[in-house]
Design an enzyme around this catalytic site. Sequence first.
Site, PDB file in Angstrom:
ATOM      1  N   SER A  27     -52.099  51.454 -37.294  1.00 37.10           N
ATOM      2  CA  SER A  27     -51.021  51.918 -36.409  1.00 37.10           C
ATOM      3  C   SER A  27     -50.434  50.782 -35.583  1.00 37.10           C
ATOM      4  CB  SER A  27     -51.544  53.018 -35.477  1.00 37.10           C
ATOM      5  OG  SER A  27     -52.689  52.566 -34.785  1.00 37.10           O
ATOM      6  N   ASN A 114     -60.946  56.671 -28.705  1.00 37.34           N
ATOM      7  CA  ASN A 114     -60.385  58.018 -28.546  1.00 37.34           C
ATOM      8  C   ASN A 114     -59.900  58.282 -27.118  1.00 37.34           C
ATOM      9  OD1 ASN A 114     -61.121  58.192 -31.178  1.00 37.34           O
ATOM     10  ND2 ASN A 114     -62.755  59.699 -30.895  1.00 37.34           N
ATOM     11  N   THR A 159     -14.152  81.967 -22.236  1.00 33.10           N
ATOM     12  CA  THR A 159     -15.282  82.695 -22.815  1.00 33.10           C
ATOM     13  C   THR A 159     -14.867  82.901 -24.269  1.00 33.10           C
ATOM     14  OG1 THR A 159     -14.365  84.874 -22.298  1.00 33.10           O
ATOM     15  CG2 THR A 159     -15.832  83.910 -20.652  1.00 33.10           C
ATOM     16  N   HIS A 160     -15.829  82.833 -25.169  1.00 33.66           N
ATOM     17  CA  HIS A 160     -15.549  82.892 -26.611  1.00 33.66           C
ATOM     18  C   HIS A 160     -14.557  81.793 -27.040  1.00 33.66           C
ATOM     19  CE1 HIS A 160     -17.306  87.004 -26.404  1.00 33.66           C
ATOM     20  NE2 HIS A 160     -16.651  87.036 -25.254  1.00 33.66           N
ATOM     21  N   SER A 281     -10.440  54.146 -36.700  1.00 34.94           N
ATOM     22  CA  SER A 281     -10.665  54.422 -38.107  1.00 34.94           C
ATOM     23  C   SER A 281     -10.120  53.255 -38.910  1.00 34.94           C
ATOM     24  CB  SER A 281      -9.929  55.708 -38.487  1.00 34.94           C
ATOM     25  OG  SER A 281      -9.672  55.723 -39.880  1.00 34.94           O
ATOM     26  N   LYS A 287      -6.076  56.672 -35.004  1.00 31.28           N
ATOM     27  CA  LYS A 287      -7.286  57.351 -34.538  1.00 31.28           C
ATOM     28  C   LYS A 287      -7.994  56.670 -33.384  1.00 31.28           C
ATOM     29  CE  LYS A 287      -9.414  60.170 -36.886  1.00 31.28           C
ATOM     30  NZ  LYS A 287      -9.645  61.596 -36.644  1.00 31.28           N
ATOM     31  N   ASN A 289     -11.627  57.813 -31.918  1.00 31.04           N
ATOM     32  CA  ASN A 289     -12.657  58.840 -32.086  1.00 31.04           C
ATOM     33  C   ASN A 289     -13.688  58.829 -30.957  1.00 31.04           C
ATOM     34  OD1 ASN A 289     -11.510  59.586 -34.569  1.00 31.04           O
ATOM     35  ND2 ASN A 289     -12.663  57.982 -35.638  1.00 31.04           N
ATOM     36  N   GLU A 294     -20.089  62.367 -29.989  1.00 31.12           N
ATOM     37  CA  GLU A 294     -20.472  62.882 -31.318  1.00 31.12           C
ATOM     38  C   GLU A 294     -21.880  62.447 -31.700  1.00 31.12           C
ATOM     39  OE1 GLU A 294     -17.286  62.697 -34.553  1.00 31.12           O
ATOM     40  OE2 GLU A 294     -16.457  61.442 -32.980  1.00 31.12           O
ATOM     41  N   TYR A 321     -61.226  64.792 -31.299  1.00 29.55           N
ATOM     42  CA  TYR A 321     -60.240  63.864 -31.842  1.00 29.55           C
ATOM     43  C   TYR A 321     -60.197  63.914 -33.366  1.00 29.55           C
ATOM     44  CZ  TYR A 321     -57.759  59.680 -33.217  1.00 29.55           C
ATOM     45  OH  TYR A 321     -56.859  58.832 -33.798  1.00 29.55           O
ATOM     46  N   GLN A 326     -52.939  60.117 -34.524  1.00 29.76           N
ATOM     47  CA  GLN A 326     -52.249  58.833 -34.582  1.00 29.76           C
ATOM     48  C   GLN A 326     -50.756  59.046 -34.887  1.00 29.76           C
ATOM     49  OE1 GLN A 326     -54.237  55.296 -36.123  1.00 29.76           O
ATOM     50  NE2 GLN A 326     -52.734  55.252 -37.770  1.00 29.76           N
ATOM     51  N   LYS A 329     -47.442  59.150 -32.148  1.00 28.71           N
ATOM     52  CA  LYS A 329     -46.734  58.070 -31.458  1.00 28.71           C
ATOM     53  C   LYS A 329     -45.296  57.867 -31.918  1.00 28.71           C
ATOM     54  CE  LYS A 329     -51.096  56.222 -30.610  1.00 28.71           C
ATOM     55  NZ  LYS A 329     -51.585  57.368 -31.412  1.00 28.71           N
TER      56      LYS A 329
HETATM   57  N1  ARG Z   1     -55.007  54.297 -33.623  1.00 28.83           N
HETATM   58  C1  ARG Z   1     -55.724  55.465 -33.220  1.00 28.83           C
HETATM   59  C2  ARG Z   1     -54.749  56.537 -32.722  1.00 28.83           C
HETATM   60  O1  ARG Z   1     -53.641  56.229 -32.546  1.00 28.83           O
HETATM   61  C3  ARG Z   1     -56.698  55.101 -32.133  1.00 28.83           C
HETATM   62  C4  ARG Z   1     -57.887  56.007 -32.043  1.00 28.83           C
HETATM   63  C5  ARG Z   1     -58.684  55.909 -33.296  1.00 28.83           C
HETATM   64  N2  ARG Z   1     -59.975  56.422 -33.133  1.00 28.83           N
HETATM   65  C6  ARG Z   1     -60.785  56.532 -34.191  1.00 28.83           C
HETATM   66  N3  ARG Z   1     -61.966  56.917 -33.982  1.00 28.83           N
HETATM   67  N4  ARG Z   1     -60.356  56.281 -35.405  1.00 28.83           N
HETATM   68  O2  ARG Z   1     -55.093  57.661 -32.527  1.00 28.83           O
END
Ligand code: ARG
Length: 461
Positions: A27, A114, A159-160, A281, A287, A289, A294, A321, A326, A329
């Site tokens: 990660s 964790n 309205t509408h 454009s 144009k 825009n 948007e 956990y 993971q 994120k």
């Molecule tokens: N990269 C992991 C996450 O984002 C960190 C925690 C991982 N813990 C584990 N026991 N594999 O959640």
Amino acid sequence: MSDQTNSAWGGRFAEATHQFVAEFTASVGFDRRMYRQDIQGSIAHATMLAAVGVLSETEKQQIVSGLQEILVEIEEGRFNWRVELEDVHMNIESALTEKIGLVGKKLHTGRSRNDQVATDIRLYLRDQTDVIAAELKRLQSGLIELAASNTDTIMPGFTHLQTAQPVTFGHHLLAWNEMLQRDSERLQDCRKRVNIMPLGAAALAGTTYPIDRAITAELLGFDGPSENSLDSVSDRDFAIEFASVASLIMMHLSRMSEELVLWTSAQFDFVSLPDRFCTGSSIMPQKKNPDVPELVRGKSGRIFGHLVGLLTLMKSQPLAYNKDNQEDKEPLFDTIDHLWGSLHAFAEMVPHISPKKEKMREAALRGFSTATDLADYLVKKGMPFRDAHEVVGKSVAYGIETGKDLGQMSLTELQRFSDLIIEDVFDVLTLEGSVGARDHLGGTAPTQVAAAAERARKRLE
Ligand code: ARG
């Protein structure tokens, strides 16, 4: 043990991780953006460990200064991020051990990735919540000031999407501000639940070291430590809650965007946006825009998607956990980035929205927007409302036939529909008379809008 196995957990492994699996499970490519929070959390953890006697004062000093050096290296772009070290946590810890030797390996005492990752995300989200709240406030402030200078600018209310009654442009803008005010309160409420410290939960059950979680919570500016270790490492409801607040904000920005897109069209022509917020454009030279509104309207889709994604990520996870987490994120970071971007664009643009007052007024004069005022006028002269509705309906039909709005008819013409109508009818058939008569808290009368803008200003302070 092969020296290819991961040094943080490779002890029980007989072979190295498959190259693809290492990349697939890593990660660091995205969680490295939490490096500052990771270091902040580690410094607090080491400080607490020293306070309770698990680390010596010298060991703590070495760890803290090593981490501070790493922080500088990262900020200056000199840090070597390694995919084989999986995530931000192990990259930093491994760099620390390289730097200060064996003492670096003591940092992880009484902690697990964790509770570490749960702490990092909360710290990161708390910081970003404050940045987003500031941008939201800037946008609100721009809206309030634009409203305050348009308390008596008259436009049609809809309205509408059909002309309904005249309103003031300031009143319309303050409606937007109310939506954002509730969003801002929701954001602050969400922050309370984000700002709880999971650190100390360790892997899932707590730790055997004599840790003092109050010290770490205090050092990290958390409101306090979490109650239950299993819950602390597993739930990501705070991220889901943030995505839901973000979705509501984007939904509101999208509604505003839609109106701006309509209003800048040749058909409405109510406002103009500065050229620097628009694009042209490549084929149609005429144009201009409204790209910013948007795009913001479009971005609401991806953020709603992240909300559903995070809910689905969480829904079937058993305690505690799981690696699934993971995956929280990227949607969370993307939500933060695009929410901030959308708010920033709006905060920059809104003060420069320029109302085309004459066009708005002309539009309000069309479409029988004072028909309700005529009905109210007849009621005040003693006619039951349902009858008044009928009378005005007939005069509108006459207006459509003859191409005249109510205010353009002569007294004699109007009197064909009711003999209760006399000269003073024109006071209510004018746009000013119509908006000015809605003179109560929450109404569109210019004096009310001015007072509402003042209250909104105070509330924002
Ligand atoms: N990269 C992991 C996450 O984002 C960190 C925690 C991982 N813990 C584990 N026991 N594999 O959640």
